[in-house]
Design an enzyme around this catalytic site. Sequence first.
Site, PDB file in Angstrom:
ATOM      1  N   VAL A 135      47.743  44.960  40.966  1.00  0.00           N
ATOM      2  CA  VAL A 135      48.331  44.491  39.707  1.00  0.00           C
ATOM      3  C   VAL A 135      47.604  43.211  39.296  1.00  0.00           C
ATOM      4  CG1 VAL A 135      50.430  43.779  38.510  1.00  0.00           C
ATOM      5  CG2 VAL A 135      50.571  45.400  40.421  1.00  0.00           C
ATOM      6  N   PHE A 171      49.144  41.955  44.357  1.00  0.00           N
ATOM      7  CA  PHE A 171      49.202  41.179  43.127  1.00  0.00           C
ATOM      8  C   PHE A 171      48.069  40.162  43.057  1.00  0.00           C
ATOM      9  CE2 PHE A 171      53.614  42.526  43.546  1.00  0.00           C
ATOM     10  CZ  PHE A 171      54.009  42.760  42.251  1.00  0.00           C
ATOM     11  N   ASP A 172      47.467  40.065  41.896  1.00  0.00           N
ATOM     12  CA  ASP A 172      46.656  38.909  41.565  1.00  0.00           C
ATOM     13  C   ASP A 172      47.617  37.720  41.414  1.00  0.00           C
ATOM     14  OD1 ASP A 172      44.374  37.404  40.551  1.00  0.00           O
ATOM     15  OD2 ASP A 172      45.313  37.621  38.587  1.00  0.00           O
ATOM     16  N   LEU A 173      47.097  36.502  41.429  1.00  0.00           N
ATOM     17  CA  LEU A 173      47.957  35.323  41.317  1.00  0.00           C
ATOM     18  C   LEU A 173      47.866  34.695  39.920  1.00  0.00           C
ATOM     19  CD1 LEU A 173      49.929  33.468  42.842  1.00  0.00           C
ATOM     20  CD2 LEU A 173      47.943  32.153  43.644  1.00  0.00           C
ATOM     21  N   ASP A 174      46.730  34.107  39.586  1.00  0.00           N
ATOM     22  CA  ASP A 174      46.564  33.427  38.295  1.00  0.00           C
ATOM     23  C   ASP A 174      46.660  34.409  37.135  1.00  0.00           C
ATOM     24  OD1 ASP A 174      46.075  30.969  39.557  1.00  0.00           O
ATOM     25  OD2 ASP A 174      43.934  31.386  39.739  1.00  0.00           O
TER      26      ASP A 174
END
Length: 214
Positions: free
Chosen positions: A165, A10-13
């Site tokens: 993602v 996963f990306d965060l922001d």
Amino acid sequence: MMQTIRYILFDLDGTLTDSSEGITKSVQYALGKMGIDEECSNLLKFIGPPIMDSFKEFYHMNENECSTAVEYYRERYSQKGLYEAGLYDDVIYVLQKLKEKGKILAIATSKPEVYALKICENLKLTPYFDCICGSGLDGSFYHKCDVIRKTLDTLQIGPEEAIMVGDRKHDVIGAGLCNMRCIGVRCGFSRDNELEKAGADYIIDNLSGMLDLM
């Protein structure tokens, strides 16, 4: 098919968190120190790509100016900005369901890893992830593909075993450079057709859409 994919990066922001307040206010602070007045509403474009690239692209700064701007940005972000973020409504529910399905979750963010760790701890995300990987404050793992490779190496897996993602083209392009598929999520900060143009393999309106795919 997708149900056989066990590892999810996963990306965060913009993917798990709405970090717009902390990032835009910190960019505004940095620009102000550089003698540039700017409204926060014009700075959402900074969310996603490496911060130094954004100062260079959007304000045509040279290398030295970019480095100074990044120092100013971190001056505020490390003290205030990283805590000015919240989770999207469906995040915890989706992460819980994915874990119940036996998925192994990781974070691969262009944000400096030291900040990502603090954010995940503050938002109580840490227990859901086997690893949290980001860039280095020294400029290491600068591009998204570098962070993705770092995450794959940490998990000791190949790109065919995982999917990325994210909400921006940088996530899609970075995954492609690593020979990984990518799910684009519209809930974040992508612009019109950005995910389609970047070549996302799947596009969902919000994170809950993952439960139908995985």
